[in-house]
Write an enzyme that holds these catalytic residues in place. Structure first.
Site, PDB file in Angstrom:
ATOM      1  N   ALA A  42       0.873  -1.187   0.000  1.00 16.76           N
ATOM      2  CA  ALA A  42       0.000   0.000   0.000  1.00 16.76           C
ATOM      3  C   ALA A  42       0.897   1.221   0.000  1.00 16.76           C
ATOM      4  O   ALA A  42       1.953   1.218   0.629  1.00 16.76           O
ATOM      5  CB  ALA A  42      -0.881   0.002   1.251  1.00 16.76           C
ATOM      6  N   SER A  88       0.571   9.270   0.448  1.00 17.96           N
ATOM      7  CA  SER A  88       1.477  10.400   0.247  1.00 17.96           C
ATOM      8  C   SER A  88       2.520  10.541   1.344  1.00 17.96           C
ATOM      9  O   SER A  88       3.565  11.126   1.125  1.00 17.96           O
ATOM     10  CB  SER A  88       0.682  11.691   0.112  1.00 17.96           C
ATOM     11  OG  SER A  88      -0.149  11.846   1.215  1.00 17.96           O
ATOM     12  N   ALA A 137       3.477   7.743   3.571  1.00 22.16           N
ATOM     13  CA  ALA A 137       4.212   6.519   3.868  1.00 22.16           C
ATOM     14  C   ALA A 137       3.746   5.376   2.977  1.00 22.16           C
ATOM     15  O   ALA A 137       2.726   5.492   2.294  1.00 22.16           O
ATOM     16  CB  ALA A 137       4.001   6.144   5.332  1.00 22.16           C
ATOM     17  N   GLN A 138       4.510   4.292   2.988  1.00 23.51           N
ATOM     18  CA  GLN A 138       4.020   3.070   2.346  1.00 23.51           C
ATOM     19  C   GLN A 138       4.274   1.890   3.269  1.00 23.51           C
ATOM     20  O   GLN A 138       5.089   1.970   4.190  1.00 23.51           O
ATOM     21  CB  GLN A 138       4.643   2.873   0.972  1.00 23.51           C
ATOM     22  CG  GLN A 138       6.116   2.570   0.953  1.00 23.51           C
ATOM     23  CD  GLN A 138       6.644   2.562  -0.495  1.00 23.51           C
ATOM     24  OE1 GLN A 138       6.152   3.300  -1.354  1.00 23.51           O
ATOM     25  NE2 GLN A 138       7.633   1.717  -0.755  1.00 23.51           N
ATOM     26  N   VAL A 139       3.554   0.792   2.994  1.00 21.78           N
ATOM     27  CA  VAL A 139       3.623  -0.356   3.894  1.00 21.78           C
ATOM     28  C   VAL A 139       4.125  -1.586   3.141  1.00 21.78           C
ATOM     29  O   VAL A 139       3.688  -1.861   2.019  1.00 21.78           O
ATOM     30  CB  VAL A 139       2.231  -0.636   4.516  1.00 21.78           C
ATOM     31  CG1 VAL A 139       2.252  -1.919   5.342  1.00 21.78           C
ATOM     32  CG2 VAL A 139       1.799   0.535   5.391  1.00 21.78           C
ATOM     33  N   LYS A 159       5.825   0.005   8.043  1.00 24.58           N
ATOM     34  CA  LYS A 159       5.406   1.278   7.451  1.00 24.58           C
ATOM     35  C   LYS A 159       6.637   2.167   7.345  1.00 24.58           C
ATOM     36  O   LYS A 159       7.361   2.335   8.319  1.00 24.58           O
ATOM     37  CB  LYS A 159       4.345   1.912   8.350  1.00 24.58           C
ATOM     38  CG  LYS A 159       3.681   3.163   7.789  1.00 24.58           C
ATOM     39  CD  LYS A 159       2.435   3.488   8.619  1.00 24.58           C
ATOM     40  CE  LYS A 159       1.712   4.716   8.141  1.00 24.58           C
ATOM     41  NZ  LYS A 159       0.424   4.908   8.831  1.00 24.58           N
ATOM     42  N   ASP A 170      -9.549   8.066  12.270  1.00 27.15           N
ATOM     43  CA  ASP A 170      -9.458   7.809  10.827  1.00 27.15           C
ATOM     44  C   ASP A 170     -10.029   6.418  10.558  1.00 27.15           C
ATOM     45  O   ASP A 170      -9.373   5.560   9.958  1.00 27.15           O
ATOM     46  CB  ASP A 170      -7.977   7.904  10.411  1.00 27.15           C
ATOM     47  CG  ASP A 170      -7.797   8.074   8.907  1.00 27.15           C
ATOM     48  OD1 ASP A 170      -8.794   8.328   8.213  1.00 27.15           O
ATOM     49  OD2 ASP A 170      -6.653   7.950   8.431  1.00 27.15           O
TER      50      ASP A 170
HETATM   51  N1  LIG Z   1      -0.506  -4.344  10.752  1.00 29.06           N
HETATM   52  C1  LIG Z   1      -0.985  -4.473   9.506  1.00 29.06           C
HETATM   53  N2  LIG Z   1      -1.353  -5.684   9.040  1.00 29.06           N
HETATM   54  C2  LIG Z   1      -1.821  -5.830   7.780  1.00 29.06           C
HETATM   55  N3  LIG Z   1      -1.961  -4.814   6.912  1.00 29.06           N
HETATM   56  C3  LIG Z   1      -1.617  -3.578   7.317  1.00 29.06           C
HETATM   57  C4  LIG Z   1      -1.115  -3.334   8.624  1.00 29.06           C
HETATM   58  N4  LIG Z   1      -0.856  -2.022   8.747  1.00 29.06           N
HETATM   59  C5  LIG Z   1      -1.187  -1.465   7.569  1.00 29.06           C
HETATM   60  N5  LIG Z   1      -1.636  -2.393   6.702  1.00 29.06           N
HETATM   61  C6  LIG Z   1      -2.111  -2.167   5.334  1.00 29.06           C
HETATM   62  O1  LIG Z   1      -1.437  -1.062   4.774  1.00 29.06           O
HETATM   63  C7  LIG Z   1      -2.365  -0.011   4.473  1.00 29.06           C
HETATM   64  C8  LIG Z   1      -1.741   1.338   4.758  1.00 29.06           C
HETATM   65  O2  LIG Z   1      -1.352   1.420   6.102  1.00 29.06           O
HETATM   66  P1  LIG Z   1      -1.785   2.664   6.986  1.00 29.06           P
HETATM   67  O3  LIG Z   1      -1.145   2.514   8.315  1.00 29.06           O
HETATM   68  O4  LIG Z   1      -3.258   2.789   6.937  1.00 29.06           O
HETATM   69  O5  LIG Z   1      -1.080   3.823   6.187  1.00 29.06           O
HETATM   70  P2  LIG Z   1      -1.627   5.259   5.740  1.00 29.06           P
HETATM   71  O6  LIG Z   1      -1.362   6.139   6.913  1.00 29.06           O
HETATM   72  O7  LIG Z   1      -0.775   5.569   4.570  1.00 29.06           O
HETATM   73  O8  LIG Z   1      -3.078   5.132   5.427  1.00 29.06           O
HETATM   74  C9  LIG Z   1      -3.573  -0.308   5.317  1.00 29.06           C
HETATM   75  O9  LIG Z   1      -4.737   0.205   4.749  1.00 29.06           O
HETATM   76  C10 LIG Z   1      -3.572  -1.825   5.350  1.00 29.06           C
HETATM   77  O10 LIG Z   1      -4.155  -2.348   4.177  1.00 29.06           O
HETATM   78 MG   LIG Z   2      -4.636   4.231   6.359  1.00 27.42          MG
END
Ligand SMILES: Nc1ncnc2c1ncn2[C@@H]1O[C@H](COP(=O)(O)OP(=O)(O)O)[C@@H](O)[C@H]1O
Ligand SMILES: [Mg+2]
Length: 522
Positions: free
Chosen positions: A130, A133, A135-137, A154, A289
């Site tokens: 994912a 703007s 961060a990415q995961v 992240k 959020d």
């Molecule tokens: N602990 C986690 N386990 C599985 N998926 C996750 C986890 N943390 C984040 N993700 C995936 O990554 C996406 C982006 O993470 P997020 O923390 O929501 O970032 P942002 O702040 O950019 O929205 C989430 O919508 C989810 O799909």
């Molecule tokens: Mg998010």
């Protein structure tokens, strides 16, 4: 001087992008002074052909301008008092999906932040799953003795902090200029708005703070039924990197997946509402959020929230204010709702309480002709804030954040269960909360019969409340603060009980709990 010129150039570029993407077409010329109207007409000449809907145009412009502008847009969606209700709504759907940055770069940031080779930190480190703007995961694995654990990593976008710093200084420049040149704008406190944005950005730009929010939420919700948050791996977390337990679950928007897994959407909808309310009511600390992308259902049907970049906190005074206005609406004491605003000092004293009460009646009366599944607490509050803006109410950002989150929460819950009754769903939470904090439930029920709330609680629960002297001081403080428990509000509880109207009784419970909370810890 030179700095000023740079700000003007950079802001000019932003203005150009707004004009080009057709955003200026959304501005009501009537709201501007005549010379600005002319400028607006001229600027519209450079508008691109075929710009989309209102919110498409805003999204296109803000995305082109980069993450600070996206954040500014998301932030202003919570400030209808500044941008107007329509634009605030247009901004609500603003999503920041952007292409991921390079894998090598991501790994390099991990190495720099954690101070160890990537292979030492993670047994495997996958591609991004994912990207937004800020961060990415990535999905990765961690070796725990013999076993491998999945984790989510992240990573902050490179240079994002520098960019924010530069853009924010432009905003400060513009805000200062506005306060100087347009005296009218001072009411909206443009500099204060940028201050708030800067503060919330500072939190989002340091992932250790997001880790701390996740950890605080985990601690507070440890025993909550049906809700959990991923645990933080502090050894693999730093300013630019956050490692958490991987959540193996289904996104709340994946209806087919939920059905296939045999998860009851109605039960899940209840958990969504109940969790939010529990966090706001009990902790004054809530996930702000809560859209579907940040919510999962695990195999056991638990709700799991991720993404703790934006959290809300509401203090006792705001919780109390909220309680009084909800109570006033339900018992149809519109004048009381109005008075509360004056007592709290939110509405300037030169306005007429009666006229304000009349406007509030216009919001309140239609609610009483609706069925429970049509009533939205969020909508009620949003209408109220629109009215209060007309009466120059000072904006309470934390309350607006609560209301905006409530909109999202109700939306998610109703998408799972269209017939959801928000009051009855809330009841178990409130009951449990009262039992834990006030002892036998009966006491509050007695209060519901029309007794004096303050007297009852002070008189009948001494063990819980500690020394009576200290408490009465607290109550004195509350009264000084401008909050008085109105006898007619209390009478309202009794009247609703007498009518045995289930929805409003439940709602009154919520309110009684809110009031009690604030009397004790206020
Ligand atoms: N602990 C986690 N386990 C599985 N998926 C996750 C986890 N943390 C984040 N993700 C995936 O990554 C996406 C982006 O993470 P997020 O923390 O929501 O970032 P942002 O702040 O950019 O929205 C989430 O919508 C989810 O799909
Ligand atoms: Mg998010």
């Amino acid at each position: 001087m030179i700095a000023g010129a740079i700000h003007i150039l950079r802001l000019g570029r932003a203005g150009f992008v707004f004009a080009r993407e057709g955003v200026l077409g959304l501005v009501d010329p009537q709201a501007l002074p005549p010379p600005a109207r002319l400028g607006l007409r001229l600027a519209r000449f450079i508008e691109r052909r075929g710009t989309g809907t209102r919110s498409d145009r805003l999204t296109a412009a803000l995305t082109r301008l980069g993450p600070t502008y996206v954040k500014l847009g998301q932030f202003l969606s919570t400030r209808p008092d500044v941008v107007g209700a329509t634009i605030a709504r247009d901004l609500e759907s603003l999503q920041d999906k952007v292409p991921p940055f390079d894998q090598k770069l991501a790994e390099q940031i991990v190495v720099e932040t954690l101070g160890m080779p990537i292979a030492e930190a993670y047994a495997s480190f996958g591609p991004p799953i994912a990207a937004a703007s800020i961060a990415q995961v990535h999905k990765a694995t961690v070796r725990d003795g013999e076993v491998l654990r999945d984790v989510a990593v992240k990573i902050l976008r490179p240079h994002v902090a520098d960019r924010f710093r530069a853009d924010l200084s432009d905003y400060y420049f513009a805000a200062r200029l506005a306060e100087k040149l347009v005296p009218d704008s001072r009411r909206l406190k443009p500099i204060g708005i940028v201050d708030t944005l800067a503060r919330s950005m500072a939190i989002e730009l340091d992932l250790r703070l997001e880790a701390a929010a996740a950890s605080e939420m985990a601690e507070r919700t440890r025993d909550d039924p049906g809700f959990r948050v991923p645990s933080v791996d502090w050894n693999r977390t730093g300013r630019n990197v956050l490692t958490t337990e991987w959540i193996d679950g289904l996104k709340l928007g994946d209806r087919a997946g939920l059905d296939a897994a045999g998860i009851d959407p109605r039960a899940l909808g209840q958990i969504v509402i109940q969790s939010f309310l529990r966090h706001a009511l009990r902790d004054g600390f809530f996930h702000a959020d809560m859209h579907q992308g940040n919510l999962f259902a695990d195999r056991a049907g638990n709700l799991v929230a991720v993404d703790f970049g934006i959290m809300g906190r509401i203090g006792p005074k705001e919780r109390r204010f909220l309680a009084e206005i909800l109570l006033g609406f339900i018992t149809k004491h519109y004048r009381r709702v109005a008075e509360v605003h004056f007592e709290a000092g939110y509405v300037p004293a030169h306005h007429s309480v009666d006229e304000f009460a009349q406007a509030i009646r216009a919001i309140g009366e239609p609610i009483h002709s609706r069925t429970a599944d049509q009533i939205s607490m969020a909508k009620l509050l949003s209408l109220l804030f629109e009215v209060t803006a007309i009466f120059d109410m000072k904006t309470r950002t934390e309350l607006i954040l609560l209301q905006k989150t409530m909109v999202v929460v109700e939306g998610v819950a109703r998408s799972l269960d269209p017939r959801l009754d928000i009051w009855t769903s809330s009841e178990p939470v409130v009951r449990e909360w009262i039992t834990r904090n006030l002892g036998p439930v009966g006491r509050i029920e007695e209060v519901g019969a029309g007794a004096k709330l303050v007297g009852r609680i002070v008189g009948e629960a001494p063990a819980l409340l500690g020394r009576a002297a200290m408490l009465s001081e607290r109550i004195d403080d509350l009264t000084k603060d401008g909050f008085v428990l109105a006898p007619e509000s209390l009478k309202g509880i009794g009247e609703a009980e007498a009518r045995r109207n289930r929805s409003s009784t439940v709602a009154l419970w919520i309110i009684a709990a809110l009031l009690a909370a604030n009397l004790i810890w206020g």
